[in-house]
Design a protein around this motif. Structure first.
Motif, PDB file in Angstrom:
ATOM      1  N   THR A   1       2.178 -12.547   8.644  1.00  0.00           N
ATOM      2  CA  THR A   1       1.506 -11.371   9.395  1.00  0.00           C
ATOM      3  C   THR A   1       1.999 -12.018  10.822  1.00  0.00           C
ATOM      4  OG1 THR A   1      -0.091 -10.096  10.111  1.00  0.00           O
ATOM      5  CG2 THR A   1      -0.625 -12.319   9.627  1.00  0.00           C
TER       6      THR A   1
ATOM      7  N   TYR B   1     -10.281  -6.338   2.986  1.00  0.00           N
ATOM      8  CA  TYR B   1      -9.063  -6.683   3.222  1.00  0.00           C
ATOM      9  C   TYR B   1      -9.032  -7.990   2.609  1.00  0.00           C
ATOM     10  CZ  TYR B   1      -9.478  -3.363   6.665  1.00  0.00           C
ATOM     11  OH  TYR B   1      -9.874  -1.970   7.577  1.00  0.00           O
TER      12      TYR B   1
ATOM     13  N   PHE C   1      -3.059  -8.914   9.584  1.00  0.00           N
ATOM     14  CA  PHE C   1      -3.106  -7.763  10.599  1.00  0.00           C
ATOM     15  C   PHE C   1      -1.955  -6.803  10.366  1.00  0.00           C
ATOM     16  CE2 PHE C   1      -5.506 -10.880  13.023  1.00  0.00           C
ATOM     17  CZ  PHE C   1      -6.165 -10.132  13.703  1.00  0.00           C
ATOM     18  N   ASP C   2      -0.543  -7.123   9.715  1.00  0.00           N
ATOM     19  CA  ASP C   2       0.388  -6.270   9.693  1.00  0.00           C
ATOM     20  C   ASP C   2       0.304  -5.450   8.596  1.00  0.00           C
ATOM     21  OD1 ASP C   2       1.482  -7.440  11.997  1.00  0.00           O
ATOM     22  OD2 ASP C   2       3.130  -8.782  10.850  1.00  0.00           O
ATOM     23  N   GLN C   3      -0.648  -5.518   7.736  1.00  0.00           N
ATOM     24  CA  GLN C   3      -0.836  -4.778   6.497  1.00  0.00           C
ATOM     25  C   GLN C   3      -1.730  -3.596   6.622  1.00  0.00           C
ATOM     26  OE1 GLN C   3      -2.466  -7.550   3.237  1.00  0.00           O
ATOM     27  NE2 GLN C   3      -0.668  -8.529   3.536  1.00  0.00           N
ATOM     28  N   ASP C   4      -2.322  -3.321   7.849  1.00  0.00           N
ATOM     29  CA  ASP C   4      -3.270  -2.215   7.960  1.00  0.00           C
ATOM     30  C   ASP C   4      -3.390  -1.802   9.520  1.00  0.00           C
ATOM     31  OD1 ASP C   4      -5.302  -0.172   8.386  1.00  0.00           O
ATOM     32  OD2 ASP C   4      -6.162  -0.900   6.493  1.00  0.00           O
ATOM     33  N   ASP C   5      -3.080  -0.798   9.991  1.00  0.00           N
ATOM     34  CA  ASP C   5      -3.388  -0.864  11.661  1.00  0.00           C
ATOM     35  C   ASP C   5      -4.776  -0.777  12.071  1.00  0.00           C
ATOM     36  OD1 ASP C   5      -0.648  -0.216  11.970  1.00  0.00           O
ATOM     37  OD2 ASP C   5      -0.389   1.798  11.849  1.00  0.00           O
ATOM     38  N   ALA C   6      -5.352  -0.335  11.128  1.00  0.00           N
ATOM     39  CA  ALA C   6      -6.947  -0.452  11.478  1.00  0.00           C
ATOM     40  C   ALA C   6      -7.402  -1.945  11.965  1.00  0.00           C
ATOM     41  CB  ALA C   6      -8.032  -0.259  10.310  1.00  0.00           C
TER      42      ALA C   6
ATOM     43  N   LEU D   1      -5.703  -3.787  13.904  1.00  0.00           N
ATOM     44  CA  LEU D   1      -5.308  -4.129  15.120  1.00  0.00           C
ATOM     45  C   LEU D   1      -6.161  -3.676  16.295  1.00  0.00           C
ATOM     46  CD1 LEU D   1      -1.498  -2.907  14.669  1.00  0.00           C
ATOM     47  CD2 LEU D   1      -2.507  -5.201  14.754  1.00  0.00           C
ATOM     48  N   SER D   2      -7.383  -3.265  15.935  1.00  0.00           N
ATOM     49  CA  SER D   2      -8.571  -2.959  16.921  1.00  0.00           C
ATOM     50  C   SER D   2      -9.051  -4.159  17.631  1.00  0.00           C
ATOM     51  CB  SER D   2      -9.518  -2.055  16.380  1.00  0.00           C
ATOM     52  OG  SER D   2     -10.439  -2.831  15.407  1.00  0.00           O
TER      53      SER D   2
END
Length: 172
Positions: free
Chosen positions: A70, A120, A147-152, A154-155
């Motif tokens: 990631t 996760y 982090f790269d597996q789900d845009d959620a 990135l908050s």
């Protein structure tokens, strides 16, 4: 004769009662001479130092390992990280909680809901690109989300839960 049988039955009952408790108790973790890199306290069953467990690197490496690649908001490129899943660590310690409070070497603290660990593949990263993570590079332990597996992930809220330089986890 009835008295003797009664006494034998009573003795067996008394000797058997403690074994019931021992059979269900978790195996204790032994302290080694290796440096302690993580202390976990709070609502856990497995302890090796008073009311907490002290873990060295070898103990953490003995847990099942999980790896992913990631990028992170704090690193320049995609890296490969490896370590035990947080849910596996908590399960190993027989932790009973909805939240963990994590403290870092630099004084940073964060509360992380255990539901994150179920949703996760959050790891306690021990290595980055196959090598131990130096303190100056956010190690030696880092609670890391993929982090790269789900845009959620990135908050800002999720970034604040990704604690580096972890030294203590309090199971609340």
């Amino acid at each position: 004769m009835a008295v003797k049988a009664s006494l034998i039955g009573w003795a067996m009952l008394m000797l058997g009662v403690p074994l019931v408790g021992w059979a269900s108790a978790p195996e204790p973790l032994n302290l080694s001479n290796a440096p302690v890199i993580l202390t976990v306290s709070g609502n856990i069953e497995l302890e090796n130092a008073g009311h907490e467990v002290q873990l060295d690197l070898a103990t953490l490496e003995a847990l099942p390992q999980y790896a992913f690649a990631t990028s992170t908001p704090w690193t320049a490129e995609v890296n490969h990280y490896r370590g035990p899943l947080m849910r596996d660590l908590l399960s190993h310690l027989n932790a009973d909680t909805d939240t963990v409070h994590v403290a870092a070497m630099d004084g940073y603290e964060a509360d992380i809901p255990v539901s994150d660990f179920e949703k996760y593949e959050v790891i306690l990263a021990l290595t980055k690109d196959g090598a131990a993570i130096p303190v100056r590079e956010l190690g030696p332990l880092w609670i890391l989300y993929p982090f790269d597996q789900d845009d959620a992930l990135l908050s800002e809220k999720m970034r604040f839960r990704s604690v580096w330089q972890v030294m203590h986890i309090n199971v609340r």
